[in-house]
Design an enzyme around this catalytic site. Structure first.
Site, PDB file in Angstrom:
ATOM      1  N   CYS A 299      60.938 112.168  31.583  1.00  0.00           N
ATOM      2  CA  CYS A 299      60.528 113.197  30.609  1.00  0.00           C
ATOM      3  C   CYS A 299      61.429 113.130  29.380  1.00  0.00           C
ATOM      4  O   CYS A 299      62.378 112.349  29.322  1.00  0.00           O
ATOM      5  CB  CYS A 299      60.601 114.591  31.231  1.00  0.00           C
TER       6      CYS A 299
ATOM      7  N   CYS B 140      86.164  70.261  38.189  1.00  0.00           N
ATOM      8  CA  CYS B 140      87.045  70.985  39.113  1.00  0.00           C
ATOM      9  C   CYS B 140      86.885  72.485  38.907  1.00  0.00           C
ATOM     10  O   CYS B 140      86.120  72.934  38.062  1.00  0.00           O
ATOM     11  CB  CYS B 140      88.500  70.584  38.898  1.00  0.00           C
TER      12      CYS B 140
ATOM     13  N   CYS C  88      87.105  74.053  35.429  1.00  0.00           N
ATOM     14  CA  CYS C  88      85.900  73.954  34.589  1.00  0.00           C
ATOM     15  C   CYS C  88      84.970  75.131  34.854  1.00  0.00           C
ATOM     16  O   CYS C  88      84.508  75.818  33.927  1.00  0.00           O
ATOM     17  CB  CYS C  88      85.134  72.665  34.883  1.00  0.00           C
TER      18      CYS C  88
ATOM     19  N   ASP D  80      67.080 101.919  63.165  1.00  0.00           N
ATOM     20  CA  ASP D  80      65.936 102.815  63.095  1.00  0.00           C
ATOM     21  C   ASP D  80      65.093 102.558  64.356  1.00  0.00           C
ATOM     22  O   ASP D  80      65.051 101.433  64.858  1.00  0.00           O
ATOM     23  CB  ASP D  80      65.123 102.516  61.834  1.00  0.00           C
TER      24      ASP D  80
ATOM     25  N   ASP E 107      62.825  99.126  58.853  1.00  0.00           N
ATOM     26  CA  ASP E 107      61.670  98.348  58.389  1.00  0.00           C
ATOM     27  C   ASP E 107      60.707  99.133  57.517  1.00  0.00           C
ATOM     28  O   ASP E 107      59.756  98.581  56.981  1.00  0.00           O
ATOM     29  CB  ASP E 107      60.899  97.782  59.600  1.00  0.00           C
TER      30      ASP E 107
ATOM     31  N   ASP F 296      63.171 104.035  55.150  1.00  0.00           N
ATOM     32  CA  ASP F 296      64.498 103.498  55.491  1.00  0.00           C
ATOM     33  C   ASP F 296      65.231 102.984  54.250  1.00  0.00           C
ATOM     34  O   ASP F 296      66.438 102.734  54.312  1.00  0.00           O
ATOM     35  CB  ASP F 296      64.374 102.333  56.488  1.00  0.00           C
TER      36      ASP F 296
END
Length: 811
Positions: free
Chosen positions: A16, A84, A87, A500, A699, A703
């Site tokens: 809003c 290396c 870098c 769960d 799942d 959750d």
């Protein structure tokens, strides 16, 4: 005040005008902001500011602190020219300083950069330009993983060619060097190889043709005010080469062969370093085995219907809505829906289940699964990068390219390491020349070269990313997808696992078991009212009731009004009757007497069933019960977690009795019941307040907040996309054993990283003083340096052979 700049940010989460005003006021309070406006309709902010006083990142942080989000793009870039850890650290720092970059990480092992940036401020071209200025090359990472694999093959091919060329020229120099030792005088050395000008002719192409990459790298690094491995190699080999040139010129007019030349030092060093790079490139190629395996699961072609004609096309050409034909024995090319036919599909690549799953019209199918026996017509719903397998590959790629917090120490050290080593090398030279072996320039030079070469920080830079690549790749083969290195690191610290109940511990597919009514003579009418009410709900329990009643042939009347009361139940008006179905609390809140049904309800709940009270027109009418069976592997998985010393908790919205019954079946002692959806995140916080590291496993959509709140969120891959998006780890097989697998792989990977870091640090800590004391010839130092990098990569690759307990015959 300096010249003002203007920027725009795309904002998410505004609902809003009050939101827009809040952001606007917040931005204006930042020192250096001259003007700020927020457009709610466009979800955009325009900001004029003094770049000397503030940055775009400060605006992003302010907006995020106010509870909103800023739209950022994330791109992967292939980086070439890194040698290396110094870098990768320099590129990372440079990119993070770019205005508009929110986060940049550079992976030395994968040779990639992952950049999160504001597209309104920065473009991909700006990122590439910045990398170029730092002395390296960058290009946007190809969507085609096979191209990246080809790039690896080309690198191996190039390094092989360089090594062979360098070896051919260096062997005569090595032969001449070996002949110098007292104990090797019996070895015949041709006079030609002892000639300084022949040695110069052999060493020069190695120094400036093969060694060109070290000079270019060193120049670029020094030009940008830093130093890397190239600087060390260029300094060491150049010192040996040019001192030898000086001695060769000094020998003009002398009949004696100059035996104290150091051409072999520079040539053999370069040859060994190139050999190390070759081994490293080969080993890095092996680290993408997990991606290759996943890619090989895909079908290469698809048979589709186009303009009424059946044609065979490449997988990349399949479009959404195409009708795809899949014959028995073929792989399903894309994700889709069966519109004709019936068959059994082997989904083991996704679920780990070896038993084929029966599929018929209306069922969804996943790309790369195998059609066992029937002919199928499938309408393509997801193609290309949107398919389930492509998403899995993407998650693995991102995890392999991410950076674990444990790497920070290595990054900090590598940033200052090379200048310190150069200082140590100079001091070593002076001590040897002025004190240890006074006036012997050659001896002091050799010792200095050994210090420079043995100290290359390659192993340090490869220690963490190679382990992350191998560990996350191997975990993916077990159906565990880590979304990043930080999650891979955190998982091994978990002390409490919260599960769960529905769809996680249980199958998530409850079935209607009991309907107990007060008035038996009105059973058909009451059951129809119950079915009509529950049909409006999306809750799994409601759907199981509807399915059970539909199977009994019940026809449902029309519903006039409906309301779902989260955590309590549902109410509706059907055929002018007020129907209420739900918990004891729901009934009591509505003033309904339920005493006569409580005994029956308790009995059902003690059996592990979820019982719901029913009232019609404010009068108790009966009970409807459903049962959700636990997964076959849940008890075994809970036992494994307990053996690992973890606290296992089950959380559910069910009543305490039902929850306890399910918990007992699964072997879970600690059960938290009657928790509303929003209360799951609060329950996670309560455990965290006790000092516990919490993993939440779920799942469902409800959750998602708890998954995001937990230290580690694990989403069951058979669940919803929202849950998987909120989670840090996706368990694609839906088996709770995957939780133990994830923790096991995290522990193995972190142990491997610690081993790598220990040996990388120990190598440099021990190697530098040994070289400074004169116990290492430069060519031995070069061999040791090359071996250190290769050994770190090979140690990391051991993770690709790890076996999870209980699979493949053991650990």
């Amino acid at each position: 005040m300096g010249s003002l700049k203007e920027t725009s940010l795309q904002i998410t989460g505004m609902t809003c005008a009050a939101c827009a005003n809040r952001i606007e006021k917040g931005l204006k309070k930042i020192e250096g902001v001259e003007e700020a406006s927020v457009n709610l309709a466009l979800e955009k902010s325009m900001i004029k500011f003094d770049p000397e006083k503030t940055t775009v990142r400060a605006f992003e942080q302010k907006i995020e602190s106010l509870g909103f989000g800023v739209v950022l793009e994330k791109k992967e870039f292939d980086i070439t020219g890194m040698t290396c850890a110094a870098c990768s650290t320099r590129i990372e720092k440079g990119l993070n300083k770019l205005e508009g970059v929110s986060k940049a990480t550079v992976n030395l092992a994968l040779e990639t950069a992952s950049v999160e940036y504001n597209p309104a401020v920065l473009s991909q071209a700006d990122v590439i330009t910045k990398v170029d200025k730092l002395g390296y090359s960058a290009k946007v990472k190809s969507e085609n993983m096979e191209e990246a694999i080809d790039h690896r093959a080309k690198e191996v091919e190039q390094q092989t060619g360089k090594f062979l060329f360098s070896l051919i020229l260096s062997l005569p120099l090595l032969w001449a060097m070996v002949g110098h030792f007292t104990f090797t005088q019996f070895i015949y050395v041709p006079d030609l190889f002892m000639n300084p000008w022949v040695q110069l002719a052999l060493a020069t192409p190695v120094q400036f043709f093969i060694g060109k990459q070290f000079y270019v790298g060193a120049y670029k690094a020094l030009r940008n005010g830093s130093a890397n491995m190239d600087v060390l190699v260029a300094l060491g080999t150049s010192a040996a080469y040019f001192y030898s040139v000086y001695l060769s010129i000094a020998s003009i007019g002398s009949n004696a062969h100059m035996v104290e030349l150091y051409y072999e030092t520079s040539a053999i060093l370069i040859t060994l370093i190139i050999l190390g790079k070759l081994f490293e490139a080969r080993a890095k190629g092996r680290s993408s085995e997990a991606i290759k395996k996943l890619m090989n699961l895909q079908a290469k072609t698809a048979t589709v219907m186009r303009d009424g004609v059946e044609i065979n096309i490449l997988l990349e050409e399949v479009q959404v809505e195409d009708i795809v034909f899949v014959k028995p024995g073929e792989k399903v090319p894309v994700d889709g829906e069966i519109i004709e036919g019936k068959s059994a599909l082997d989904e083991s690549m996704l679920t780990g289940e070896s038993v084929p799953v029966d599929k018929e019209v209306g069922d969804t199918v996943i790309g790369a699964t195998i059609n066992k026996n029937g002919f199928l017509k499938i309408k393509a719903t997801k193609v290309g990068r949107d398919t389930a397998l492509a998403q899995i590959i993407k998650v693995v790629e991102e995890a392999q390219g991410s950076k674990a917090p444990i790497q920070r120490l290595a990054d900090q050290i590598s940033g200052i390491f090379v200048p310190i080593v150069v200082g140590i090398a100079i001091v070593t030279f002076l001590v040897w020349f002025l004190v240890v072996d006074q006036g012997n320039f050659g001896s002091a030079l050799e010792t200095m070269i050994a210090v420079l070469v043995i100290a290359c920080p390659c192993a340090l830079g490869l220690a963490t990313p190679t382990s992350i690549m191998a560990g996350s790749g191997r975990a993916a083969e077990f159906g565990v997808l880590f979304k990043g290195g930080e999650h891979l690191e955190m998982t091994h610290r978990i002390t409490t696992v919260i599960l769960d109940k529905t769809g996680t511990v249980t199958n998530g597919k409850p079935v209607l078991t009991d309907i107990i009514l007060k008035e038996k003579n009105k059973e058909e009418e009451i059951v129809a009212l119950i079915g009509a009410t529950e049909k409006q709900s999306e809750h799994p329990l409601a759907q199981s009731i509807v399915q059970g009643l539909t199977d009994r042939g019940i026809i449902f009347p029309e519903v006039m009004s409906f309301e779902a009361i989260p955590g309590f139940g549902v109410k509706a008006t059907v055929n002018d009757r007020d129907v209420l179905i739900g918990t004891r609390k729901l009934m009591l809140q509505n003033g309904i007497e339920i005493e006569e049904g409580l005994l029956e309800m308790e009995k059902l709940e003690n059996e592990g069933k979820t019982a719901m009270l029913v009232s019609i027109n404010g009068v108790y009418t009966g009970i409807v019960a459903v049962a959700d069976t636990i997964k076959e592997t849940s008890r075994e998985a809970v036992s494994r977690l307990k053996e690992m010393g973890l606290e296992v908790v089950m959380i559910t919205g069910d009543n305490q009795r039902t929850a306890n019954a399910i918990g007992a079946q699964a072997g879970i002692d600690h059960v938290v019941a009657e928790v509303l959806p929003e209360g799951k995140a609060e329950a996670v916080i309560e455990f965290q307040k006790q000092g516990k590291k919490v993993a939440m496993v779920g799942d469902g959509i409800n959750d998602a907040p708890a998954l995001a709140t937990a230290d580690i969120g694990m989403a069951i891959g058979t669940g919803t996309d929202v849950a998987m998006e909120a989670a840090d780890i996706t368990l694609i097989r839906g088996d709770l054993n995957s939780i133990a697998d994830a923790i096991f792989m995290s522990k193995k990977t972190i142990r491997n990283i610690r081993q790598n870091l220990f040996w990388a640090f120990a190598y440099n800590t021990l190697g530098i003083p040994i070289a400074a004391l004169g116990f290492l010839a430069p060519w031995l130092a070069g061999a040791a340096m090359a071996f250190s990098s290769v050994s770190v990569v090979l140690n990391a690759l051991r993770l690709q052979k790890v076996r999870v307990p209980g699979t493949d015959g053991g650990t």
